[in-house]
Design an enzyme around this catalytic site. Structure first.
Site, PDB file in Angstrom:
ATOM      1  CG  HIS A  38      -4.230   1.693   5.707  1.00  0.00           C
ATOM      2  ND1 HIS A  38      -4.509   1.197   4.355  1.00  0.00           N
ATOM      3  CD2 HIS A  38      -5.206   1.237   6.488  1.00  0.00           C
ATOM      4  CE1 HIS A  38      -5.545   0.472   4.622  1.00  0.00           C
ATOM      5  NE2 HIS A  38      -6.124   0.789   5.857  1.00  0.00           N
ATOM      6  CG  HIS A  69      -1.661   1.363   1.287  1.00  0.00           C
ATOM      7  ND1 HIS A  69      -3.018   1.546   0.827  1.00  0.00           N
ATOM      8  CD2 HIS A  69      -1.668   2.129   2.366  1.00  0.00           C
ATOM      9  CE1 HIS A  69      -3.300   2.695   0.903  1.00  0.00           C
ATOM     10  NE2 HIS A  69      -2.590   3.067   1.972  1.00  0.00           N
ATOM     11  CD  GLU A  86      -8.784   1.511   8.025  1.00  0.00           C
ATOM     12  OE1 GLU A  86      -9.982   1.974   7.941  1.00  0.00           O
ATOM     13  OE2 GLU A  86      -8.031   1.466   7.129  1.00  0.00           O
ATOM     14  CD  GLU A 115      -8.245  -3.341   8.330  1.00  0.00           C
ATOM     15  OE1 GLU A 115      -8.730  -2.870   6.942  1.00  0.00           O
ATOM     16  OE2 GLU A 115      -9.023  -3.189   9.232  1.00  0.00           O
TER      17      GLU A 115
END
Length: 293
Positions: free
Chosen positions: A267, A215, A282, A265
Site C-alpha cells: 500500500h 495504489h 498489509e 498487498e
C-alpha cells in the site's frame, strides 16, 4: 516482519524514524532502520482503522482514522490527540502551517491547525470520494477524486478546481509532487500513471499490466517517482520522461504463512531516512528497496 499487525501507511518523521499505521489493529508504529524492533503505540479506542500518516508542521505525526471518524496527532512519546472528522483518508501538511485532509463520504476537504482550529470546503462533485492529497508547487493542495475521475486543486482560501481525467473509470488514488514541479498520480482502475501540471495539462502512461492496480506514489531521491502495484505485489518506478520499470518485492521470511501463497498487498511507501524506498505491506511487513539513479 511486523508481528504487531498489518501496515498500511508509512512515512519518515522529523525524528529520522519510519512511522506507519497498523490499520486493522488500531496501532501506530515507529522504526529506526537498523536499530532493532519497532515501537508500537496502541490507540484507544482501537477501532478507527488508521490509514495515512504524515509529518506535521508542529513536530508531531498526523494520521487519519476513517472508520473512527478522527484526524489524530501523535507525539514521539506516544501522546495522542484526536479531532472529529467525517471519513477522513488522505492527509498532508499545507504551506500555511495547517494540515489538510480529504473526507471521502461527504466529499469535502478539511483543514485543521495544530491547535484544532477547523474549516471545511465542499467539492463540486457529489459522490466523488476524495482520496489522497498533497501540496503542489503553487501554494495550493492537490487531491484525487477516486469516483469523480478527476484531479482537484484547492487553494488556501478554499476555492476548488477540478480537472477531469481523459480515461473513463480511471479511479485515481495516490498523488504526489514530482521533481518536475508537476503532480503525479496513480489510476488504480485503469492501470496507469498520470501527470498533471499546474495549468491542468494531463498525460497518462499505461502500465504493462492494466490489472496491476497502482495504489500510492511518492517522489524518490533519484529524480523519479515510485509507486506500489497492489494487484501484482510489485513496486514501479517512472521517470519524468515516462520511462517505467517494475521491481519484485523481497521474498517473505521462511515459513511465513504456514505454506499459504504469499500475498504482500503493498500500500503506502516512502523515502526512508536511509535513502531507500520503504513499503508498507498489509500482509504484515515493511519492505525495503534501494533506489537507482
Amino acid at each position: 516482519m511486523i508481528d504487531a499487525g498489518t501496515p498500511y501507511g508509512i512515512t519518515t518523521g522529523p525524528d529520522g524514524e519510519l512511522w506507519f499505521t497498523l490499520v486493522h489493529q488500531g496501532r501506530i508504529g515507529r522504526l529506526r532502520p537498523g536499530h532493532g524492533a519497532p515501537v508500537i503505540h496502541q490507540l484507544d479506542p482501537a477501532d478507527g482503522q488508521p490509514t495515512v500518516i504524515t509529518p506535521g508542521p508542529d513536530g508531531a505525526m498526523w494520521f487519519t482514522e476513517g472508520q473512527g471518524g478522527r484526524v489524530s496527532r501523535i507525539t514521539a512519546d506516544g501522546e495522542v490527540t484526536a479531532y472529529p472528522a467525517d471519513s477522513p483518508f488522505g492527509i498532508a501538511a499545507g504551506p500555511d502551517g495547517a494540515m489538510w485532509f480529504t473526507q471521502m463520504q461527504p466529499g469535502r476537504i478539511g483543514r485543521i491547525t495544530p491547535d484544532g482550529g477547523r474549516a471545511d470546503f465542499e467539492i463540486p462533485s457529489p459522490g466523488g470520494m476524495p482520496a489522497f492529497i498533497t501540496p503542489g508547487p503553487d501554494e495550493a493542495l492537490w487531491f484525487t477524486l477516486n469516483q469523480g475521475n478527476a484531479i482537484g486543486r484547492v487553494s488556501l482560501t478554499g476555492e476548488v478546481t477540478l480537472h477531469p481525467l481523459p480515461t473513463e473509470a480511471a479511479a485515481p488514488v495516490g498523488i504526489t509532487l514530482g521533481p518536475d514541479a508537476a503532480l503525479w498520480f496513480v489510476e488504480i482502475g485503469a492501470g496507469q500513471i498520470g501527470r498533471i501540471d499546474p495549468t491542468g495539462k494531463i498525460d497518462e502512461y499505461p502500465l504493462a499490466d492494466p490489472a496491476s492496480r497502482p495504489h500510492a506514489i511518492v517522489a524518490g531521491p533519484d529524480n523519479a517517482l515510485w509507486f506500489t502495484l497492489w494487484g501484482t505485489d510489485r513496486v514501479g518506478r517512472i521517470t519524468p520522461d515516462g520511462t517505467i520499470q517494475e521491481f519484485s518485492l523481497p521474498e517473505p521470511p521462511p515459513g511465513h504463512g504456514g505454506g499459504e501463497p504469499w500475498k504482500a498487498e503493498p500500500h503506502g511507501l516512502t523515502v526512508g531516512p536511509d535513502g531507500a524506498i520503504w513499503i508498507a505491506l498489509e500482509a504484515g511487513a515493511l519492505a525495503r528497496l534501494t533506489t537507482t539513479s
